[in-house]
Every structure is written in C-alpha cells, then in structure tokens.
Design a protein around this motif. Structure first.
Motif, PDB file in Angstrom:
ATOM      1  N   ALA A   1       7.211 -10.568   1.396  1.00 20.78           N
ATOM      2  CA  ALA A   1       8.293 -10.414   0.417  1.00 20.78           C
ATOM      3  C   ALA A   1       9.524 -11.167   0.896  1.00 20.78           C
ATOM      4  CB  ALA A   1       8.613  -8.938   0.209  1.00 20.78           C
ATOM      5  N   GLU A   2      10.303 -11.703  -0.026  1.00 23.85           N
ATOM      6  CA  GLU A   2      11.433 -12.572   0.341  1.00 23.85           C
ATOM      7  C   GLU A   2      12.486 -11.874   1.183  1.00 23.85           C
ATOM      8  OE1 GLU A   2      14.047 -13.697  -2.902  1.00 23.85           O
ATOM      9  OE2 GLU A   2      13.264 -12.063  -4.135  1.00 23.85           O
ATOM     10  N   GLY A   3      12.593 -10.549   1.064  1.00 22.09           N
ATOM     11  CA  GLY A   3      13.601  -9.827   1.829  1.00 22.09           C
ATOM     12  C   GLY A   3      13.093  -9.285   3.149  1.00 22.09           C
ATOM     13  N   ALA A   4      11.835  -9.544   3.477  1.00 24.97           N
ATOM     14  CA  ALA A   4      11.258  -9.018   4.718  1.00 24.97           C
ATOM     15  C   ALA A   4      11.789  -9.786   5.925  1.00 24.97           C
ATOM     16  CB  ALA A   4       9.733  -9.112   4.669  1.00 24.97           C
ATOM     17  N   GLY A   5      11.850  -9.118   7.054  1.00 23.36           N
ATOM     18  CA  GLY A   5      12.146  -9.768   8.321  1.00 23.36           C
ATOM     19  C   GLY A   5      13.484 -10.465   8.407  1.00 23.36           C
ATOM     20  N   GLN A   6      14.469 -10.025   7.661  1.00 22.17           N
ATOM     21  CA  GLN A   6      15.771 -10.693   7.705  1.00 22.17           C
ATOM     22  C   GLN A   6      16.447 -10.532   9.064  1.00 22.17           C
ATOM     23  OE1 GLN A   6      17.265 -12.677   5.134  1.00 22.17           O
ATOM     24  NE2 GLN A   6      15.098 -12.565   4.549  1.00 22.17           N
ATOM     25  N   ASP A   7      16.073  -9.488   9.810  1.00 22.36           N
ATOM     26  CA  ASP A   7      16.646  -9.290  11.137  1.00 22.36           C
ATOM     27  C   ASP A   7      16.136 -10.321  12.143  1.00 22.36           C
ATOM     28  OD1 ASP A   7      14.143  -7.941  10.706  1.00 22.36           O
ATOM     29  OD2 ASP A   7      14.364  -7.016  12.683  1.00 22.36           O
ATOM     30  N   LEU A   8      15.063 -11.050  11.774  1.00 17.83           N
ATOM     31  CA  LEU A   8      14.506 -12.066  12.667  1.00 17.83           C
ATOM     32  C   LEU A   8      15.172 -13.421  12.469  1.00 17.83           C
ATOM     33  CD1 LEU A   8      10.706 -11.261  12.161  1.00 17.83           C
ATOM     34  CD2 LEU A   8      12.270 -10.281  13.849  1.00 17.83           C
ATOM     35  N   LEU A   9      15.981 -13.543  11.433  1.00 19.88           N
ATOM     36  CA  LEU A   9      16.541 -14.835  11.051  1.00 19.88           C
ATOM     37  C   LEU A   9      18.034 -14.888  11.321  1.00 19.88           C
ATOM     38  CD1 LEU A   9      14.807 -14.992   7.575  1.00 19.88           C
ATOM     39  CD2 LEU A   9      14.034 -16.142   9.626  1.00 19.88           C
ATOM     40  N   GLU A  10      18.537 -16.099  11.381  1.00 18.93           N
ATOM     41  CA  GLU A  10      19.981 -16.273  11.447  1.00 18.93           C
ATOM     42  C   GLU A  10      20.562 -15.836  10.117  1.00 18.93           C
ATOM     43  OE1 GLU A  10      23.271 -19.848  12.041  1.00 18.93           O
ATOM     44  OE2 GLU A  10      21.178 -20.163  12.632  1.00 18.93           O
ATOM     45  N   LYS A  11      21.512 -14.922  10.169  1.00 23.46           N
ATOM     46  CA  LYS A  11      22.024 -14.315   8.953  1.00 23.46           C
ATOM     47  C   LYS A  11      22.717 -15.332   8.076  1.00 23.46           C
ATOM     48  CE  LYS A  11      21.892  -9.623  10.246  1.00 23.46           C
ATOM     49  NZ  LYS A  11      20.789  -9.048   9.531  1.00 23.46           N
TER      50      LYS A  11
ATOM     51  N   GLY B   1      11.125  -9.928  -3.953  1.00 26.13           N
ATOM     52  CA  GLY B   1      11.349  -8.616  -3.370  1.00 26.13           C
ATOM     53  C   GLY B   1      12.496  -8.656  -2.381  1.00 26.13           C
ATOM     54  N   ARG B   2      13.729  -8.577  -2.906  1.00 23.47           N
ATOM     55  CA  ARG B   2      14.906  -8.688  -2.040  1.00 23.47           C
ATOM     56  C   ARG B   2      15.027  -7.482  -1.118  1.00 23.47           C
ATOM     57  NH1 ARG B   2      18.830 -12.213  -3.028  1.00 23.47           N
ATOM     58  NH2 ARG B   2      20.299 -10.774  -2.027  1.00 23.47           N
ATOM     59  N   SER B   3      15.025  -6.306  -1.697  1.00 22.94           N
ATOM     60  CA  SER B   3      15.180  -5.080  -0.909  1.00 22.94           C
ATOM     61  C   SER B   3      13.906  -4.258  -0.864  1.00 22.94           C
ATOM     62  CB  SER B   3      16.300  -4.210  -1.486  1.00 22.94           C
ATOM     63  OG  SER B   3      17.535  -4.898  -1.485  1.00 22.94           O
ATOM     64  N   SER B   4      13.023  -4.488  -1.811  1.00 22.91           N
ATOM     65  CA  SER B   4      11.808  -3.681  -1.905  1.00 22.91           C
ATOM     66  C   SER B   4      10.576  -4.571  -1.986  1.00 22.91           C
ATOM     67  CB  SER B   4      11.876  -2.767  -3.135  1.00 22.91           C
ATOM     68  OG  SER B   4      11.984  -3.544  -4.309  1.00 22.91           O
ATOM     69  N   GLY B   5       9.487  -4.058  -1.442  1.00 27.76           N
ATOM     70  CA  GLY B   5       8.262  -4.852  -1.359  1.00 27.76           C
ATOM     71  C   GLY B   5       7.191  -4.472  -2.346  1.00 27.76           C
ATOM     72  N   PHE B   6       7.579  -3.971  -3.520  1.00 31.41           N
ATOM     73  CA  PHE B   6       6.583  -3.498  -4.482  1.00 31.41           C
ATOM     74  C   PHE B   6       5.656  -4.613  -4.961  1.00 31.41           C
ATOM     75  CE2 PHE B   6       9.762  -0.116  -4.854  1.00 31.41           C
ATOM     76  CZ  PHE B   6       8.949   0.999  -4.753  1.00 31.41           C
ATOM     77  N   ILE B   7       6.212  -5.793  -5.252  1.00 31.52           N
ATOM     78  CA  ILE B   7       5.358  -6.886  -5.739  1.00 31.52           C
ATOM     79  C   ILE B   7       4.367  -7.304  -4.658  1.00 31.52           C
ATOM     80  CG2 ILE B   7       5.317  -9.297  -6.486  1.00 31.52           C
ATOM     81  CD1 ILE B   7       7.920  -8.848  -7.930  1.00 31.52           C
TER      82      ILE B   7
ATOM     83  N   SER C   1      26.190 -12.567  -8.736  1.00 29.01           N
ATOM     84  CA  SER C   1      25.971 -11.166  -9.093  1.00 29.01           C
ATOM     85  C   SER C   1      26.358 -10.217  -7.971  1.00 29.01           C
ATOM     86  CB  SER C   1      24.491 -10.937  -9.460  1.00 29.01           C
ATOM     87  OG  SER C   1      24.169 -11.630 -10.644  1.00 29.01           O
ATOM     88  N   GLY C   2      26.798 -10.779  -6.847  1.00 33.53           N
ATOM     89  CA  GLY C   2      27.158  -9.937  -5.721  1.00 33.53           C
ATOM     90  C   GLY C   2      26.011  -9.658  -4.776  1.00 33.53           C
ATOM     91  N   ASN C   3      24.827 -10.258  -5.033  1.00 31.42           N
ATOM     92  CA  ASN C   3      23.683 -10.077  -4.148  1.00 31.42           C
ATOM     93  C   ASN C   3      23.858 -10.885  -2.873  1.00 31.42           C
ATOM     94  OD1 ASN C   3      22.186  -8.465  -6.025  1.00 31.42           O
ATOM     95  ND2 ASN C   3      21.647 -10.338  -7.129  1.00 31.42           N
ATOM     96  N   LYS C   4      23.538 -10.281  -1.752  1.00 35.26           N
ATOM     97  CA  LYS C   4      23.623 -10.972  -0.479  1.00 35.26           C
ATOM     98  C   LYS C   4      22.611 -12.115  -0.444  1.00 35.26           C
ATOM     99  CE  LYS C   4      23.251 -10.016   4.482  1.00 35.26           C
ATOM    100  NZ  LYS C   4      22.954  -8.961   5.485  1.00 35.26           N
ATOM    101  N   ILE C   5      23.054 -13.294  -0.032  1.00 30.62           N
ATOM    102  CA  ILE C   5      22.157 -14.444   0.061  1.00 30.62           C
ATOM    103  C   ILE C   5      21.204 -14.240   1.242  1.00 30.62           C
ATOM    104  CG2 ILE C   5      22.028 -16.923   0.504  1.00 30.62           C
ATOM    105  CD1 ILE C   5      24.710 -17.204  -0.919  1.00 30.62           C
ATOM    106  N   LEU C   6      19.925 -14.406   0.983  1.00 29.62           N
ATOM    107  CA  LEU C   6      18.909 -14.169   2.006  1.00 29.62           C
ATOM    108  C   LEU C   6      18.530 -15.461   2.714  1.00 29.62           C
ATOM    109  CD1 LEU C   6      16.482 -11.805   0.042  1.00 29.62           C
ATOM    110  CD2 LEU C   6      18.286 -11.143   1.638  1.00 29.62           C
ATOM    111  N   SER C   7      18.168 -15.336   3.981  1.00 29.12           N
ATOM    112  CA  SER C   7      17.564 -16.459   4.693  1.00 29.12           C
ATOM    113  C   SER C   7      16.089 -16.543   4.277  1.00 29.12           C
ATOM    114  CB  SER C   7      17.676 -16.234   6.204  1.00 29.12           C
ATOM    115  OG  SER C   7      19.029 -16.144   6.601  1.00 29.12           O
ATOM    116  N   ASP C   8      15.483 -17.713   4.419  1.00 23.75           N
ATOM    117  CA  ASP C   8      14.129 -17.942   3.912  1.00 23.75           C
ATOM    118  C   ASP C   8      13.088 -17.497   4.937  1.00 23.75           C
ATOM    119  OD1 ASP C   8      11.746 -18.895   2.807  1.00 23.75           O
ATOM    120  OD2 ASP C   8      12.779 -20.569   1.851  1.00 23.75           O
TER     121      ASP C   8
END
Length: 535
Positions: A405-415, A351-357, A422-429
């Motif tokens: 979800a993998e895209g949750a809380g990205q504001d809490l992590l070092e970017k 779930g990069r941008s959405s938390g449906f799963i 594919s042009g998708n922004k790499i997420l922090s874990d």
C-alpha cells in the motif's frame, strides 16, 4: 491553506506508528482507555497520541465511570446525543413539513377499485419512519481476547448502538418547486462518481425538482468566473457508462465564507457534496456557516474514498472496483515473476493511511506472497526483514509477488515535506524504495533476481464502476436526496451491516478507519500469503 482543507489536515498528519489497532488482549500489555474503548499500545511506541483505528469504534464521554451501575445508560445516552442528526428545525423551529412528493406507483390494471395505481384506501408503505434505526454492531464479543474484539469495557459488555436509518420520509421540508439543488465532486477521481451524480439528479426529478446544477472542478467552482453546469435526467442518462466525473474534480478551493457567499447569491438551498474526509470537513464547515447566517440550506455528503477509510461504514464506493481492477496488475506481476528466473513482481496500490485495498486484493488474487500495509510495521533488512523472506521465496518456489500500500513503511523513508491542496500529507514513494532495496540486496548477496514494478493507481481510479459499486452508488445517491428533503443537514450517508444509514459528518471524519491487525480479515490475508512477521 484554505478553510476547506484545514479541517482534516491535522488528522492526516498524525503519526500512526505509535500504536497498533488492537484491543486489550491480555493483562500483560499496558492498557489505556480511549473514549471507552480498551486499546493495547505497541511496545516502544513514542509519544502519547491516542488514535482509534477500528472501523466502528465506540467513544464515550470523557467522564465515563465504568464502576457506576448505570454506566450503560450513560453510554447509550451519550452515543445517541453524538449521532443525533442536525435538522433544519433546529434552526427554524416553526418550519412546517408537507406531504412527500416522492411516491412510487404500482403498475396495476385500471378499474374502479384502483385509484392512481393503488387499491382504493390502500396505504403506501414505502416511507421510512423517523424512529427507524440501524444497529451499528452485530457481534457480541465474549472477551477482549477474541480476534478483532471491539470492547467498551474490560468485560466486553454488550451495549446496543443505534443510528438513523436512511430513506424517504412521509413528510418533507422543501417544496420541490422552490428547490435549487447543486452537486459538487471534490478530491481525486474514483470509480462511481458519475453513477452517484446521475442518481442524485434522477431522484431529485422524481421529487419534482426542476433546478439542478453541477459545480465544476470541486470547491474551486464556487467562484464568479466558473459557470454552473445545468443537469437533468436527459443530460445524465448515460454518464455512468464512463469513468471520471462529468463535473470535474480538484483539491482545495476558496475559503468557507466565500463559498457560502456564492451559495447565498445563487439561491442554492440543497448542496450535495461528493468527496473524502477533507471534503466532508469542508461540507460540515459550510453547514455551520449557513446556520450562522440563518440560511435554509441542506448540506448532504456522499463519502468518496477509494481507500475505504471512512469510519463505521461497510465500504465506500469505488473500493470494490479498485480491488477488482487491482487483480489485473497483480496477475501481470505474477506472470512476469513466474516466467522469469528468480522473478519478483512488486505492485503498489492505493492506501494512504489504511491498507484495505492491498489486503482485499491480496486475498482475492491468491497470488501474493507478501502484503505490506500502513497499519502493520515492517522492516526490509535484517534476519526478520522482508528481503530475507524474498530470498527464501525465490530459492524455494522460484518467484515472489509483493503487494504494498502507498502509505506503508513511511518510517523507512526520508520524510517528505508539505501537504497537497486537500491538506493530505505528501507521502514518500514506498514502491520505488522497495524495488531499489530489493535489487540492491540481491546484487550484494550474489543471487540473480529479475524485479518488475507495477503502479496501476491512475488506471484504477479512472475506470467505470463495476456492478457492485454501481448498485452502491445508486442507493447512496437516492438516500442523499431523501435525507435533504427530510430536512437533515450536515450529514452523510453510508452502508452499515448491509443497511443504509445517516451519520453526522463530524463522527465519520474524526480520524481514518484503519485495518485492525487483530481482525479476522487480516489474519485471513496472512493465512493466504503465508508471510511471517517482519519485525
């Protein structure tokens, strides 16, 4: 960055933290009108990004004046214009259709009253009329204060919005003997890819097509060095019994001009593209380039995103299987946590941008105490943080399970920096971060905690589609072929309110579909977990 990926990279890099996907709930919060939809902005949001998050957001023209008495007519005209399907006759107005070669025969006893399996002079009614439409919205909200309300104006005025029904047409714009069809699968793996490939091939053969090939390893396969993979019903008969893709997948690839050069050189005139938003952006670019060169090619997409984040559609294939498979990971985390002293099980799902799963898996399992998704901001520390709630849970019930979800809380992590192919922004874990912070917190307060972490992402992606996804893939594959033979290009197919419909590609990739945190489904999830707000 290649032309294939650049179409959607800007959308993926948007900072979604500046808004909540809520419609105007009262007169007190500040309101903005975005493309005809009232939205409430999160207090403290920065910037002026206006991203629409609902699964089926209506957008009107920028000059829409709701004070005008005929604004509803203007809205519907604008909607019909946006959702009108590109057709080969737009480029070739003299193109003449022929009677369809797709016709299902009844199994009837032979007699003089029957001709080719049909009663004499009986009309076959298995075709879709070109004027058939599917209703996009089925709920009439009485007020913007209703949970999950999707309103066009401040009075929640009801406006019918119709989109094109999918299915076989009575007339077709390709002679089957002239068709050279190709199928390509792009992006990451997803349950159901082989099911869609199989059904596209089978349906093409039912029309009478003999030349069908697969492009290996996504868009990278459009090169002189990569040989095509011949496909037939015999070759694909049992591929749906396995996960993955028999054609292989990859991200990125050559630029659009080079891909269309290969399409033109090989004489491909039907291209079926299975992939997500970035892949569809590439497909739409190919459609435009073919039009520019005046090449008769039907480019049809089938949305493939396990995250279920494609606009307007009930669901995308692979999502149902992902939710089902996620139950195994959640149940394992629950058993580990429940069996340990002060056990805490943490499961990270896609779930990069959405938390449906994460949301649906939490609802389905009934074992999750905290569900964290990208659309609902949270804090880990502080009196209202997740960690304080976990302390309460282990002290009152002895254990806890967290689904993130993998895209949750990205504001809490070092970017993280950069993007993938594919042009998708790499997420922090976020999963590892939550685990580390949880262990650190409980150690600091002197409370023992046994933290277990499970990331089943690649196990879920590689499994075979379940029954529900198998049916969805079958119908999507069939309707993709029907759309191509009907002469449509630059379109994709999806299910809307249980019915199948065609969409112009640009309308479904303008931004990702997000969980509406004012929706009844998210409220149901919160009721199930019992979690408070973490702000």
């Amino acid at each position: 960055m290649s032309s294939v990926s650049i179409g959607f990279s800007a959308v993926r890099s948007l900072d979604h933290s500046c808004f909540t996907p809520l419609y105007a709930l009262s007169s007190s919060p500040s309101k903005e009108v975005a493309g005809g939809v009232f939205r409430r902005w999160k207090e403290g949001g920065s910037g002026s990004l206006l991203v629409l998050a609902s699964a089926a957001v209506e957008e009107s023209g920028p000059g829409m004046d709701y004070a005008e008495t005929n604004w509803k007519d203007q809205f519907q005209e604008d909607f019909e214009r946006r959702f009108d399907l590109p057709h080969l006759t737009d480029l070739f107005p003299d193109l003449t259709p022929i009677p369809s070669t797709f016709r299902l025969k009844k199994r009837s006893p032979s007699s003089d009253d029957y001709v080719n399996g049909y009663l004499y002079r009986e009309q076959y009614n298995g075709y879709i009329n070109n004027d058939d439409r599917v209703l996009l919205k089925v709920i009439k909200y009485s007020s913007p204060t209703s949970a999950g309300a999707e309103c066009i104006d401040s009075d929640c005025t009801w406006v019918e919005q119709w989109i094109h029904r999918a299915g076989p047409r009575k007339e077709i714009f390709f002679r089957p003997g002239d068709v050279n069809a190709a199928i390509v699968t792009c992006g990451g793996l997803c349950p159901g890819l082989n099911d869609v490939i199989r059904q596209i091939v089978i349906t093409l053969e039912m029309y009478g097509v003999k030349k069908i090939v697969g492009i290996p390893h996504g868009y990278r396969g459009f090169s002189a060095e990569e040989p095509e993979i011949p496909l037939s019903r015999k070759a694909v008969q049992t591929i749906h019994l396995s996960g993955g893709s028999i054609l292989g997948v990859s991200r990125g690839g050559p630029d659009i001009e080079e891909i269309v050069n290969i399409i033109q050189a090989r004489g491909i005139n039907m291209l079926f593209v299975l992939g997500g938003d970035g892949t569809h952006a590439g497909a739409n670019a190919m459609h435009k380039e073919c039009n520019k060169r005046r090449i008769k090619v039907a480019v049809v997409g089938v949305p493939k995103t396990i995250d279920n984040d494609i606009l307007y559609m009930d669901r995308t294939f692979g999502f149902d299987t992902a939710v089902e498979e996620a139950q195994r990971a959640i149940n394992s985390a629950y058993i580990e946590a429940h069996s340990a002293y002060h056990g805490i099980g943490i499961v990270k799902l896609m779930g990069r941008s959405s938390g449906f799963i994460a949301m649906h898996a939490s609802l389905a399992s009934g074992q999750v105490d905290v569900c964290l998704i990208p659309e609902d901001p949270f804090t880990l520390h502080g009196p209202n943080g997740v960690l304080r709630h976990l302390r309460y849970l282990v002290q009152t019930k002895g254990s806890a399970v967290v689904c993130v979800a993998e895209g949750a809380g990205q504001d809490l992590l070092e970017k993280a920096t950069g993007t993938d192919a594919s042009g998708n922004k790499i997420l922090s874990d976020i999963g590892i971060h939550v685990v580390q912070e949880t262990r650190k917190y409980f150690k600091e307060i002197g409370v023992p905690a046994d933290v277990k972490y499970i990331d089943p992402t690649y196990m879920i992606r590689a499994v075979r589609a379940n029954a529900a996804d198998g049916i969805l893939c079958t119908v999507l594959g069939q309707n993709a072929v029907h759309g191509a033979f009907a002469g449509f290009s630059g379109i994709t197919v999806g299910v809307v309110n249980t019915h199948y419909a065609y969409f112009p590609i640009p309308e479904v990739i303008s931004h990702p579909r997000l969980v509406d945190t004012n929706s009844r489904m998210w409220h149901r999830c919160l009721t199930s977990t019992g979690q408070p707000d973490f702000i």
